[in-house]
Design a protein around this motif. Sequence first.
Motif, short mmCIF file in Angstrom:
data_model
loop_
_atom_site.label_atom_id
_atom_site.label_comp_id
_atom_site.label_asym_id
_atom_site.label_seq_id
_atom_site.Cartn_x
_atom_site.Cartn_y
_atom_site.Cartn_z
N GLU A 237 0.83 -1.21 0.00
CA GLU A 237 0.00 0.00 0.00
C GLU A 237 0.86 1.26 0.00
O GLU A 237 0.55 2.24 -0.68
N ASP A 238 1.96 1.23 0.75
CA ASP A 238 2.88 2.38 0.78
C ASP A 238 3.55 2.58 -0.57
O ASP A 238 3.72 3.72 -1.02
N HIS B 140 0.96 4.09 -2.88
CA HIS B 140 0.72 5.49 -2.50
C HIS B 140 1.87 6.39 -2.97
O HIS B 140 1.63 7.49 -3.49
N GLU B 141 3.09 5.92 -2.81
CA GLU B 141 4.25 6.72 -3.22
C GLU B 141 4.25 6.96 -4.72
O GLU B 141 4.53 8.06 -5.19
N TYR C 55 1.54 6.74 -6.78
CA TYR C 55 0.32 7.47 -7.16
C TYR C 55 0.45 8.96 -6.87
O TYR C 55 0.01 9.79 -7.65
N THR C 56 1.05 9.29 -5.73
CA THR C 56 1.14 10.70 -5.34
C THR C 56 2.44 11.37 -5.77
O THR C 56 2.60 12.57 -5.54
#
Length: 65
Positions: free
Chosen positions: A3-4, A7-8, A10-11
């Motif tokens: 998930e991290d 997220h990294e 995607y953002t």
Amino acid sequence: CIEDLIHEIYTCGPHFKEANAFLWAFKLSSPKGGYSRKRNHFIEGGDAGNREQLINSFVQKMNGQ
């Protein structure tokens, strides 16, 4: 965790380069047997576009399985 990592990417966070470098080992090649019609959309019988439930079989072809 995964998930991290997602997220990294995607953002485009501060550790994007490291996350991208980690995923480089998972780079896919052309599907085994090649593409049939790259210019047409998947719904029209081509290879481009959203495959929905059929994405897993396409990725397996790209892994050489």
